[in-house]
Structures are given as C-alpha cells and as structure tokens.
Design an enzyme around this catalytic site. Sequence first.
Site, mmCIF file in Angstrom:
data_model
loop_
_atom_site.group_PDB
_atom_site.id
_atom_site.type_symbol
_atom_site.label_atom_id
_atom_site.label_comp_id
_atom_site.label_asym_id
_atom_site.label_seq_id
_atom_site.Cartn_x
_atom_site.Cartn_y
_atom_site.Cartn_z
ATOM 1 N N MET A 10 0.697 -1.165 -0.161
ATOM 2 C CA MET A 10 -0.047 0.131 -0.053
ATOM 3 C C MET A 10 0.941 1.668 0.093
ATOM 4 O O MET A 10 1.130 1.880 1.000
ATOM 5 C CB MET A 10 -1.160 0.165 1.262
ATOM 6 C CG MET A 10 -1.988 -1.373 1.347
ATOM 7 S SD MET A 10 -2.797 -1.473 3.080
ATOM 8 C CE MET A 10 -1.472 -1.509 4.088
ATOM 9 N N ASP A 11 1.596 1.554 -0.991
ATOM 10 C CA ASP A 11 2.181 2.425 -1.302
ATOM 11 C C ASP A 11 1.932 4.066 -1.873
ATOM 12 O O ASP A 11 0.674 3.803 -2.788
ATOM 13 C CB ASP A 11 3.249 2.580 -2.191
ATOM 14 C CG ASP A 11 4.822 2.915 -2.060
ATOM 15 O OD1 ASP A 11 4.789 3.842 -0.637
ATOM 16 O OD2 ASP A 11 5.694 3.111 -3.252
ATOM 17 N N GLY A 12 2.140 5.007 -1.260
ATOM 18 C CA GLY A 12 1.675 6.145 -1.557
ATOM 19 C C GLY A 12 0.607 7.248 -1.347
ATOM 20 O O GLY A 12 0.156 8.391 -1.299
ATOM 21 N N THR B 258 0.797 -0.227 -5.643
ATOM 22 C CA THR B 258 0.067 0.906 -5.415
ATOM 23 C C THR B 258 1.711 2.035 -5.865
ATOM 24 O O THR B 258 2.445 1.296 -5.054
ATOM 25 C CB THR B 258 -0.520 1.589 -4.979
ATOM 26 O OG1 THR B 258 0.021 1.549 -3.199
ATOM 27 C CG2 THR B 258 -2.044 0.452 -4.873
#
Length: 314
Positions: free
Chosen positions: A96-98, A261
């Site tokens: 779960m990046d960003g 992501t």
Amino acid sequence: MNSSIVSQHFFISLKSSLDLQCWKSSSPSSISMGEFKGIHDKLQILKLPLTMSDRGLSKISCSLSLQTEKLRYDNDDNDDLELHEELIPKHIALIMDGNRRWAKAKGLEVYEGHKLIIPKLKEICDISSKLGIQVITAFAFSTENWKRSKEEVDFLMQLFEEFFNEFLRFGVRVSVIGCKSNLPMTLQKCIALTEETTKGNKGLHLVIALNYGGYYDILQATKSIVNKAMNGLLDVEDINKNLFEQELESKCPNPDLLIRTGGEQRVSNFLLWQLAYTEFYFTNTLFPDFGEKDLKKAILNFQQRHRRFGGHTY
C-alpha cells in the site's frame, strides 16, 4: 539482427497480421480490450518474416504480456473489465504505497494520507470478497519503517490500534504476521483480541504484515528449524521446502498476485520467500486513489498471463 531491430519488425508485423488499428507506430501504446484478449493465441500461429527461434518469439510474447501501465485500455468502465471467475487469484499480496505522496500533493499533512488506510482496506476487502478472492496480505509496516520520524511512527502505532478495533466486527478473518513483541503493548493486546474474535469468520482472510520483513521471516524460520534439530525434534535429512514453509509466519498458500501502488517497482523486503512464483503488477495509482476499477485492472492483467512455474507451456 539485433534485439531492437527484431522488436521493431515484430511489432510492425504483429500490427499488420492482427489488424490492430490502435498501434500507430512500431511499439504498442494503447490497445483495446477486444484486441488484447486474443493476442497470445494468435501469436502461436502467426507467421512472421523474421529469422527468429521459437524461444525468441516466446520472449517477445512474454514481454508483451508483462506490460502493466504501458498497455492502456480504451474503455475504463468497470462493467467492461470482463474477469474470468475461474481465473480469479486466490491470494493477493498488497503493498500500500503512496499515502504520504498523496497527502503532500494535496497540501495536507502526511498523516491525512495514512488515515485513509482503514477505509481503503475496508473497500478492497469488500470488493475482494465479492470477486471470490480468499486471502489479502497487506504490507502495513516493515521492519525498516522504524527509521521514520518518531512522530510518524507513534501516529502509525495509534492508527493500527484504531484499525484493529474497526476490523473487530467487519466480518473478515484478521491475522497478523511480523515481530509483534517489538510493538507497543496496547497494540499487541488489540491484535490478540482481533485475531481471537475474528478467527471463526468465514470468507475473506485479511493478513496484516506489521513490523514484518522478508529477511526477518526467513531468519526466524531458520532459527526455529535449527533449534528443533539441535533438540532432536527433527533430522537434518527431513529439512525440505515444505518443512521450511511451515515455519514461515504466513500460514496460507503463497500469493498468486502482488499489487504495488504508488509507481515504485520493487518488493521492499516483503514476502521474499513466498513471492518466488507470484505475478507482479505495478501501478502509478497512489493507494488512497486505488479503487474497484484499479483492482479489476490488476486482476485482468493477471488473467492474461501464462503462469509456467518454471515449466514450458508453449
């Protein structure tokens, strides 16, 4: 003939043979859903004016199938993403990046991006349950994330407490992998309560990787096996892949699909052993913006790949 010339001739021939109207040049930039579906089947019977081995053609075919964000669908409506029920991945790993970049882009404090983890994971779990996905393993906090500022780490620990309280009655089974002993005691209690309360839930299994790292997981599994061998609980000859996997913290089948992501294209010490034959999908969409359409795109991309597990299916 060098590889760049071969690739250029390949795409020109492919465009002509398959009548792909959207390809304006020798490389694919945009392709419609209908055109994409039959490409791999047609590649097997396509007669190209190239001096190239079958293996070389297979490599280019595989390269074509591994395009993620480079292949853009003409119609983005959810209803037009025709997923095959029998090819739905059973286990999806999710980085779960960003979150921080999303907040900064909107002129907000980074914490505002982190806060969206809870509602966004609820949304993804709801969609995944309807699609028939059995397991979601979400990377929430790595063993390296302790390097962040104390203020951010403290905020995240508090947020995780809220997360587990929220998921107590959400209807999915929740479990945690990672070194829990280093977490705040109040968070450890929240985790224990949530795991115990939800263990009987049927349907989707949500695994939260918290204070987790692939190095850590492999090392703890190795230490456990060595300890058992030293205490006479198993013979060295008994050590094999299956036994080793039993000692890893993940107690479910390995992921079929990894989604990351935020645009980065690396695994960041996540499930290093378990991802050996997982299909990777990277998207530029930041996690707070990742929704049903994005998840279905990732699954559709997965369904169009040839999973060989080291074998040969051509």
